[in-house]
Design an enzyme around this catalytic site. Sequence first.
Site, short mmCIF file in Angstrom:
data_model
loop_
_atom_site.label_atom_id
_atom_site.label_comp_id
_atom_site.label_asym_id
_atom_site.label_seq_id
_atom_site.Cartn_x
_atom_site.Cartn_y
_atom_site.Cartn_z
N LYS A 13 0.84 -1.21 0.00
CA LYS A 13 0.00 0.00 0.00
C LYS A 13 0.88 1.26 0.00
CE LYS A 13 -2.08 -1.11 3.89
NZ LYS A 13 -1.39 -2.37 4.23
N ARG A 88 -9.78 0.51 8.94
CA ARG A 88 -9.26 -0.82 9.25
C ARG A 88 -10.28 -1.63 10.04
NH1 ARG A 88 -3.64 0.01 9.16
NH2 ARG A 88 -2.44 -1.84 9.64
N ARG A 123 12.07 -5.58 4.49
CA ARG A 123 11.68 -4.17 4.36
C ARG A 123 12.64 -3.25 5.11
NH1 ARG A 123 5.72 -2.00 5.41
NH2 ARG A 123 5.88 -3.16 7.35
N ARG A 156 11.36 -1.59 10.71
CA ARG A 156 10.27 -1.23 11.61
C ARG A 156 10.22 -2.19 12.79
NH1 ARG A 156 4.90 0.07 8.14
NH2 ARG A 156 3.98 -1.26 9.75
N ARG A 167 -0.26 -9.51 13.16
CA ARG A 167 -0.90 -8.44 12.37
C ARG A 167 -1.77 -9.04 11.26
NH1 ARG A 167 4.21 -5.30 10.65
NH2 ARG A 167 2.78 -4.06 9.38
P1 AP5 Z 1 4.80 -1.61 1.87
O1 AP5 Z 1 4.48 -0.77 0.67
O2 AP5 Z 1 5.57 -1.00 2.96
O3 AP5 Z 1 3.48 -2.35 2.41
P2 AP5 Z 1 2.22 -1.79 3.20
O4 AP5 Z 1 1.02 -2.41 2.56
O5 AP5 Z 1 2.27 -0.31 3.29
O6 AP5 Z 1 2.48 -2.53 4.59
P3 AP5 Z 1 2.43 -1.99 6.09
O7 AP5 Z 1 3.16 -3.00 6.94
O8 AP5 Z 1 2.87 -0.58 6.18
O9 AP5 Z 1 0.91 -2.12 6.36
P4 AP5 Z 1 0.19 -2.13 7.69
O10 AP5 Z 1 -1.20 -1.88 7.20
O11 AP5 Z 1 0.36 -3.33 8.53
O12 AP5 Z 1 0.92 -1.00 8.55
P5 AP5 Z 1 0.49 0.45 8.99
O13 AP5 Z 1 1.68 1.29 8.93
O14 AP5 Z 1 -0.73 0.88 8.28
O15 AP5 Z 1 5.57 -2.91 1.30
C1 AP5 Z 1 6.04 -3.92 2.17
C2 AP5 Z 1 7.39 -4.44 1.68
O16 AP5 Z 1 7.22 -5.12 0.43
C3 AP5 Z 1 8.43 -3.35 1.41
O17 AP5 Z 1 9.69 -3.84 1.76
C4 AP5 Z 1 8.32 -3.12 -0.10
O18 AP5 Z 1 9.54 -2.64 -0.67
C5 AP5 Z 1 8.00 -4.51 -0.60
N1 AP5 Z 1 7.19 -4.51 -1.81
C6 AP5 Z 1 6.23 -3.61 -2.17
N2 AP5 Z 1 5.69 -3.97 -3.36
C7 AP5 Z 1 6.31 -5.12 -3.73
C8 AP5 Z 1 6.18 -5.99 -4.87
N3 AP5 Z 1 5.29 -5.73 -5.85
N4 AP5 Z 1 6.96 -7.10 -4.91
C9 AP5 Z 1 7.84 -7.38 -3.92
N5 AP5 Z 1 8.02 -6.60 -2.83
C10 AP5 Z 1 7.25 -5.48 -2.74
O19 AP5 Z 1 0.06 0.19 10.53
C11 AP5 Z 1 1.01 -0.14 11.53
C12 AP5 Z 1 0.31 -0.26 12.87
O20 AP5 Z 1 -0.28 1.00 13.24
C13 AP5 Z 1 -0.87 -1.25 12.93
O21 AP5 Z 1 -0.43 -2.57 13.18
C14 AP5 Z 1 -1.72 -0.67 14.06
O22 AP5 Z 1 -1.18 -0.99 15.32
C15 AP5 Z 1 -1.56 0.84 13.87
N6 AP5 Z 1 -2.60 1.42 12.98
C16 AP5 Z 1 -2.39 2.02 11.76
N7 AP5 Z 1 -3.54 2.41 11.21
C17 AP5 Z 1 -4.53 2.06 12.10
C18 AP5 Z 1 -5.95 2.18 12.07
N8 AP5 Z 1 -6.58 2.72 11.00
N9 AP5 Z 1 -6.64 1.68 13.12
C19 AP5 Z 1 -6.02 1.11 14.19
N10 AP5 Z 1 -4.67 0.96 14.28
C20 AP5 Z 1 -3.93 1.43 13.22
ZN ZN Z 2 2.49 1.01 4.93
#
Ligand code: AP5
Ligand code: ZN
Length: 218
Positions: A13, A88, A123, A156, A167
């Site tokens: 994402k 979410r 990552r 991270r 997660r």
């Molecule tokens: P990346 O683009 O970083 O993936 P992402 O989908 O953004 O993954 P996240 O881990 O950031 O998602 P998340 O939803 O768990 O975390 P968030 O920060 O929202 O890509 C991942 C890896 O793959 C990278 O190394 C990239 O280079 C690689 N990659 C990308 N595309 C690729 C491809 N095509 N092929 C191969 N490799 C590829 O949330 C973190 C925490 O915050 C949550 O756990 C929760 O505690 C809290 N939180 C955040 N939002 C909320 C909410 N709305 N409500 C409640 N708690 C929340």
């Molecule tokens: Zn992300």
Amino acid sequence: MRLILLGPPGAGKGTQATFITQEFGIPQISTGDMLRAAVKAQTPLGLEAKKIMDAGGLVSDDIIIGLVKDRLQEDDCRNGYLFDGFPRTIPQADALKEANISLDFVVEMVVPEENIIERMSGRRVHPASGRSYHVKFNPPKTPDTDDVTGEPLVQRDDDKEETVRHRLAVYQEQTRPLVDYYSGWAQSNDAAAPRFHQIQGVGSVEEIRNRIFAILKK
Ligand code: AP5
Ligand code: ZN
């Protein structure tokens, strides 16, 4: 352009958000990045959120909804926005609907769990911008260095395999129901419903970008 990128942790994402926000001149509203900034600044919210995030749980709906509503008041949201990692839960999606915050698209990125574990372990991120790299699949020009600022990349705290598995379980239980929520809404007669699309998120970063742009530019 107003859209939600929906998908499990590690779906890509954040990676794809960079391209979409550049193309359409809209801000990326990543609740994960906002929370990590609060953790870094050691605000009261950050201190509370850190424990939950490190354990792979979800921060409370009230806090998240308040954060997003405040963010939407800022000037740069006037021409649209991209939500990454929000909503979410069903209550978060209901809050958007009840506040009449309009959406054009919901795009779900589908990626199998085995790919996700591999993506998370390699990552590396630039904390200040939220830019994500991967040591093998999407490496920076210089190892462990952000391409834009030259600053160091870090891992991270929630990317440990055990936390990632938790997660993913939380995603299945609390976030996956949003797929039915938005696909059902899109099929209803409600003119306010955003269009819902699923794309396969396995392939090169470029291929995925082309798949998403094909939908958004139709
Ligand atoms: P990346 O683009 O970083 O993936 P992402 O989908 O953004 O993954 P996240 O881990 O950031 O998602 P998340 O939803 O768990 O975390 P968030 O920060 O929202 O890509 C991942 C890896 O793959 C990278 O190394 C990239 O280079 C690689 N990659 C990308 N595309 C690729 C491809 N095509 N092929 C191969 N490799 C590829 O949330 C973190 C925490 O915050 C949550 O756990 C929760 O505690 C809290 N939180 C955040 N939002 C909320 C909410 N709305 N409500 C409640 N708690 C929340
Ligand atoms: Zn992300």
